[in-house]
Scaffold this motif. Structure first.
Motif, PDB file in Angstrom:
ATOM      1  N   ARG A  52      38.898  32.023  40.467  1.00  0.00           N
ATOM      2  CA  ARG A  52      40.193  32.004  41.164  1.00  0.00           C
ATOM      3  C   ARG A  52      40.726  33.613  40.990  1.00  0.00           C
ATOM      4  O   ARG A  52      41.398  33.963  42.087  1.00  0.00           O
ATOM      5  N   GLU A  53      40.533  34.372  40.032  1.00  0.00           N
ATOM      6  CA  GLU A  53      41.033  35.722  39.857  1.00  0.00           C
ATOM      7  C   GLU A  53      40.715  36.422  40.858  1.00  0.00           C
ATOM      8  O   GLU A  53      41.212  37.713  41.008  1.00  0.00           O
ATOM      9  N   TYR A  54      39.273  36.488  41.478  1.00  0.00           N
ATOM     10  CA  TYR A  54      38.946  37.318  42.259  1.00  0.00           C
ATOM     11  C   TYR A  54      38.922  37.117  43.741  1.00  0.00           C
ATOM     12  O   TYR A  54      38.676  37.962  44.805  1.00  0.00           O
ATOM     13  N   GLY A  55      39.400  35.683  43.982  1.00  0.00           N
ATOM     14  CA  GLY A  55      39.813  35.432  45.396  1.00  0.00           C
ATOM     15  C   GLY A  55      38.353  35.040  46.296  1.00  0.00           C
ATOM     16  O   GLY A  55      37.319  35.012  45.649  1.00  0.00           O
ATOM     17  N   THR A  56      38.308  35.175  47.501  1.00  0.00           N
ATOM     18  CA  THR A  56      37.299  35.178  48.522  1.00  0.00           C
ATOM     19  C   THR A  56      36.238  35.809  48.581  1.00  0.00           C
ATOM     20  O   THR A  56      35.078  35.504  48.659  1.00  0.00           O
ATOM     21  N   ASP A  57      36.440  37.385  47.912  1.00  0.00           N
ATOM     22  CA  ASP A  57      35.563  38.167  48.201  1.00  0.00           C
ATOM     23  C   ASP A  57      34.836  38.269  46.682  1.00  0.00           C
ATOM     24  O   ASP A  57      34.930  39.235  45.967  1.00  0.00           O
ATOM     25  N   ARG A 167      31.813  36.162  35.752  1.00  0.00           N
ATOM     26  CA  ARG A 167      32.510  37.241  35.172  1.00  0.00           C
ATOM     27  C   ARG A 167      31.507  38.380  35.350  1.00  0.00           C
ATOM     28  O   ARG A 167      32.182  39.470  35.777  1.00  0.00           O
ATOM     29  N   ARG A 168      30.488  38.368  34.582  1.00  0.00           N
ATOM     30  CA  ARG A 168      29.641  39.767  34.593  1.00  0.00           C
ATOM     31  C   ARG A 168      28.872  39.896  35.769  1.00  0.00           C
ATOM     32  O   ARG A 168      28.452  40.815  35.856  1.00  0.00           O
ATOM     33  N   LEU A 169      28.695  39.014  36.843  1.00  0.00           N
ATOM     34  CA  LEU A 169      28.015  39.463  38.025  1.00  0.00           C
ATOM     35  C   LEU A 169      29.138  40.045  38.977  1.00  0.00           C
ATOM     36  O   LEU A 169      28.650  40.899  39.854  1.00  0.00           O
ATOM     37  N   GLN A 170      30.451  39.836  38.845  1.00  0.00           N
ATOM     38  CA  GLN A 170      31.405  40.357  39.807  1.00  0.00           C
ATOM     39  C   GLN A 170      31.399  41.720  39.913  1.00  0.00           C
ATOM     40  O   GLN A 170      31.800  42.357  41.224  1.00  0.00           O
ATOM     41  N   PRO A 171      31.210  42.591  38.892  1.00  0.00           N
ATOM     42  CA  PRO A 171      31.107  43.924  39.354  1.00  0.00           C
ATOM     43  C   PRO A 171      30.087  44.445  40.087  1.00  0.00           C
ATOM     44  O   PRO A 171      30.065  45.462  40.614  1.00  0.00           O
TER      45      PRO A 171
END
Length: 175
Positions: A52-57, A167-171
């Motif tokens: 949720r913290e990162y939104g749709t992107d 979380r670790r893939l988001q960057p």
């Protein structure tokens, strides 16, 4: 009243664990499919979500639970030589630009989370449009065995690994 199958029981546990995270505001469920293929007599349940913290992107995770005719028949007909169970697959989908270095680093991150005995597969795709260098990276984590009701605790304990993976893939998203 009917006796639920292994698939029904595992689907209920998986769905409950994911929707609990949605209610807690950690993730947002973006898609859900509960399919019965009458041509092949198989069942598939898919649930997709993002942090949720990162939104749709952001990176999307899809957990798939599937059972086939031989697994259902073995259970319903009490055929001891046909082991009842389900196939579990976890997939992450994200957009990347630098395929070689990014894919190598993604595999390292996921191997650290899931262990070296898991099959981690990355499939890159892109639509040819001149100079565009963006790829859709579909990352799958495969388990080379069937799961059954004896794996209910494992299924619930897997959810924190999925959240850590997101979380670790988001960057790497868009990188």
């Amino acid at each position: 009243m009917f006796d639920p199958t292994v698939f029904d029981n595992l689907k209920t546990v998986l769905e409950g664990a994911v929707y609990d995270l949605d209610l807690d505001g950690v993730i947002i469920v973006t898609d859900r499919n509960d399919l019965m293929d009458l041509a092949h007599f198989s069942r598939t349940y898919k649930i997709a979500f993002q942090l949720r913290e990162y939104g749709t992107d952001s990176v999307t995770c899809t957990i798939t639970l599937q059972t086939k005719l031989e697994h259902i028949a073995g259970e319903l007909l009490a055929q001891n030589h046909l082991k009842p169970g389900c196939v579990l697959e976890i997939a992450f989908n994200m957009s990347i630009k630098q395929s070689e270095t990014t894919c190598f680093r993604i595999k390292e991150v996921l191997t650290n989370i899931w262990g070296s005995n898991r099959i981690i597969r990355q499939t890159l795709a892109h639509e040819y449009q001149g100079e565009r260098n963006e790829y859709d990276n579909l990352i799958t984590i495969e388990f080379d065995r069937l799961i059954d009701e004896g794996n209910v605790d494992d299924l619930q304990e897997m959810i924190p690994y999925v959240i850590e993976s997101l979380r670790r893939l988001q960057p790497f998203y868009g990188m």
